[in-house]
Structures are given as structure tokens and as C-alpha cells.
Design a protein around this motif. Structure first.
Motif, PDB file in Angstrom:
ATOM      1  N   LEU A 117       0.847  -1.190   0.000  1.00 44.68           N
ATOM      2  CA  LEU A 117       0.000   0.000   0.000  1.00 44.68           C
ATOM      3  C   LEU A 117       0.886   1.246   0.000  1.00 44.68           C
ATOM      4  O   LEU A 117       1.693   1.438   0.919  1.00 44.68           O
ATOM      5  N   ARG A 118       0.748   2.072  -1.019  1.00 45.71           N
ATOM      6  CA  ARG A 118       1.512   3.325  -1.078  1.00 45.71           C
ATOM      7  C   ARG A 118       0.967   4.255   0.003  1.00 45.71           C
ATOM      8  O   ARG A 118      -0.180   4.691  -0.060  1.00 45.71           O
ATOM      9  N   ASP A 168      -7.079  -5.295   3.120  1.00 44.33           N
ATOM     10  CA  ASP A 168      -7.811  -4.627   2.050  1.00 44.33           C
ATOM     11  C   ASP A 168      -9.278  -5.062   2.076  1.00 44.33           C
ATOM     12  O   ASP A 168      -9.705  -5.785   2.994  1.00 44.33           O
ATOM     13  N   GLY A 171      -5.488   9.725  -6.567  1.00 44.47           N
ATOM     14  CA  GLY A 171      -4.843   8.430  -6.719  1.00 44.47           C
ATOM     15  C   GLY A 171      -3.372   8.423  -6.377  1.00 44.47           C
ATOM     16  O   GLY A 171      -2.650   7.495  -6.744  1.00 44.47           O
ATOM     17  N   ASP A 186      -2.432   4.934  -1.652  1.00 40.59           N
ATOM     18  CA  ASP A 186      -3.364   3.844  -1.355  1.00 40.59           C
ATOM     19  C   ASP A 186      -3.811   3.907   0.098  1.00 40.59           C
ATOM     20  O   ASP A 186      -4.812   3.298   0.473  1.00 40.59           O
ATOM     21  N   GLN A 187      -3.042   4.631   0.899  1.00 33.29           N
ATOM     22  CA  GLN A 187      -3.349   4.719   2.322  1.00 33.29           C
ATOM     23  C   GLN A 187      -2.881   6.060   2.876  1.00 33.29           C
ATOM     24  O   GLN A 187      -1.771   6.499   2.602  1.00 33.29           O
ATOM     25  N   VAL A 218      -9.200   4.396  -0.748  1.00 32.98           N
ATOM     26  CA  VAL A 218      -7.987   4.601   0.034  1.00 32.98           C
ATOM     27  C   VAL A 218      -8.219   4.173   1.485  1.00 32.98           C
ATOM     28  O   VAL A 218      -9.252   4.493   2.081  1.00 32.98           O
TER      29      VAL A 218
END
Length: 315
Positions: free
Chosen positions: A10-11, A52, A161, A164-165, A188
Motif C-alpha cells: 500500500l503506497r 484490504d 490516486g 493507497d493509504q 484509500v
């Protein structure tokens, strides 16, 4: 924490309310010289189990630029609690920029200092309504824009975008609308870290309900392990303020003895930071956090001075 093989990490980006972090974890401690990257990359994120929408465990990986957005405001000298508050804060900000150029982005708001009329609570009648209470003129000190900046930047990063977190470090309910929008309009993940130690502050219920996971506190051990080097090198080195040590008074006493022997302040600090065989392999810098430890270090130095003086008198 390991995720399922083949799944992308997760980015993750951290959004820190500097005011909340300071007053919740750092004020009146020796941990103000905090390494934010080490704290979150090595301590906080590895301790969290993130799932997720399919229930798969995912690894959290900090984005490289920036990894952390740190929201703060420069202290106003007229209301600073200590003489070196302004310079010490500036030195800390410089250290973060130097050591983590690109990885930590400082987003500055400002302090507003204004006179205003307020109602006072009548001690003899504490239940009296505000409209019936006496008015006085008082100073009101507020940090401005940090909540708005956190909300806007976290939502922007989520909706575009870029992440992701998002991991929010605050206990302030003002950012709840932004978290709700992130949950409603994106996939997210939202993490919440309450900036307190040993569960001293209860997590804000509204924020906690909007997060996918909550870290209820940061331990003193984690803060202690996540400290910047005393000196950040550069054209002009940036040095940790001596007032930010656990007992600046005891440190000053030991330095007064050590500097003439070692030659200068920097050399004295290098000696203090090394384990000493004559002090049970303890580092003197750690020992001067207590009066007993400082006395032991001082006695050792004085004993060494006395021994050297005796040697010089031998014909």
C-alpha cells in the motif's frame, strides 16, 4: 508485518498534526529531537495489520517523495514558554529538511495572537450561565490553518490516486469531514495514530469510526529509539538544542567538567555518547538523565583529574 506474496504494498503517506504530536507526546520529554521517518517506517507501520477490502493482509510502504507531510506553525516569540523556543524549533525544522530532503515536507500555518473578551466562570456560582458572568479581556493564542491544510492535502492525495493509504496523526475532530469524504469517494485506506503516550488521551470516537485501523498511542520506548543524530552535517552543522535533553541542568554540570579535558564541546559530547568501561559500559549521556547517574559521571571525571594531577607531581 508480511502480506500475501505477489500483492503490491500500500503506497502510504503520513500526515502529522505537529501541534497535537508535540503536546500529546513530546512536551516536557527528552524526545523532542524526533526522527519522524524512523518512528513511522521502523516502529509504527510494521506494528499495524492492514487488510484490504478482500480481507488480504497488505504491507504498508512509505512513498518516497514526500513520505511525510508535517503540519506546523512557527512559534511566536512573544508567547514562547522558553527563551530558546523559537530558535530550537527552527533548528529542528532545519534538521528535518537537511536529513530528509524530499521525504519530509513541512507545511506551515501560523499562530494568531489576539486580545479578546471572554466570560469567566464565577467560582462562587460555577453553574451560572455565561450571559450572567463577568467579562475580562484576555489573550487568545491559536494555531491557524493546520487542520484545513491536513484535510485538503489528505483528500487531494486520495482523490487523485497519489496514495493507497493515508495515515493521520492527530486526535482533532476538525478533520473528520475530510476522512468521511475519503471513505465515501475513494478506496484509500485510512489509518489513525493518536499522538499520546500510555493511553493518556482517549481516541476521538468520530475519527476512530472513520478509520480502517487505529493506533491508540505511541510508546516512550518507540520515541526513544527514533531520535535524530545529535549533529546533522552540512555547510553549517545543525545541532540538537541542549535544552531538549532530559536534564539540561545535569548535562551542563558534566559538560563543565568534561570540556576542559576533551578540548571542546563537540569532543566532550562524543565522549559522552560512547560506552565507558569504567561506568559499566554505560554511555555517560544516558546516565546524566538522573541525579544519581550524573553524580557518578562527575565523580569519575573528578577522580580522573585527581589521578592525572598526582601523576604530574611524581618526580
Amino acid at each position: 508485518m508480511q502480506g500475501k506474496p505477489g500483492q503490491k504494498a500500500l503506497r502510504t503517506r503520513i500526515y502529522i498534526d505537529g501541534y497535537n504530536l508535540y503536546y500529546g507526546c513530546l512536551r516536557r520529554t527528552q524526545h523532542k529531537w524526533l526522527d519522524l521517518i524512523a518512528l513511522f517506517e521502523l516502529e509504527i507501520l510494521p506494528s499495524i495489520l492492514v487488510s484490504d477490502d478482500d480481507g488480504n493482509v497488505r504491507i504498508s510502504e512509505l512513498l518516497s517523495s514526500p513520505s511525510i507531510k508535517y503540519f506546523t506553525a512557527k512559534i511566536v516569540e512573544s508567547v514562547a514558554r522558553a527563551e530558546d523556543s523559537v530558535s530550537s524549533q527552527a533548528r529542528y525544522h532545519t534538521a528535518l529538511r537537511k536529513l530528509y530532503d524530499g521525504r519530509i515536507q513541512l507545511v506551515e500555518g501560523y499562530y494568531a495572537v489576539n486580545k479578546m473578551t471572554v466570560k469567566i466562570v464565577d467560582a462562587s456560582a460555577p453553574d451560572r450561565q455565561p450571559r450572567d458572568c463577568q467579562e475580562i479581556c484576555a489573550w487568545k493564542i491559536e494555531e491557524k490553518q493546520s487542520d484545513v491544510n491536513i484535510s485538503l492535502q489528505a483528500y487531494h492525495d486520495a482523490i487523485t490516486g497519489a496514495v493507497d493509504q493515508v495515515v493521520i496523526v492527530t486526535n482533532d475532530t476538525d478533520i473528520a469531514p475530510a476522512l468521511r469524504m475519503i471513505r465515501d469517494h475513494t478506496n484509500v485506506r485510512v489509518g489513525l495514530v493518536v499522538p499520546t503516550t500510555d493511553h493518556q488521551r482517549i481516541p476521538n470516537t468520530e475519527l476512530a469510526n472513520l478509520a480502517h485501523w487505529v493506533r491508540t498511542h505511541i510508546t516512550q520506548v518507540e520515541l526513544g529509539r527514533s531520535q535524530l543524530p545529535r549533529v546533522i552535517p552540512g555547510r553549517k552543522p545543525t545541532v540538537k538544542p541542549e535544552s531538549w535533553y532530559a536534564r539540561p541542568d545535569l548535562l551542563a554540570q558534566v559538560l563543565e567538567l568534561a570540556i576542559p579535558i576533551r578540548g571542546d564541546r563537540g569532543s566532550a559530547f562524543k565522549w559522552l555518547q560512547k560506552p565507558n568501561a569504567y561506568l559499566d559500559d554505560l554511555c555517560p549521556i544516558d546516565m546524566v538523565e538522573t541525579e544519581e547517574g550524573a553524580k557518578r559521571v562527575a565523580d569519575y571525571i573528578l577522580g580522573w583529574i585527581a589521578a592525572k594531577a598526582a601523576e604530574e607531581q611524581i618526580p
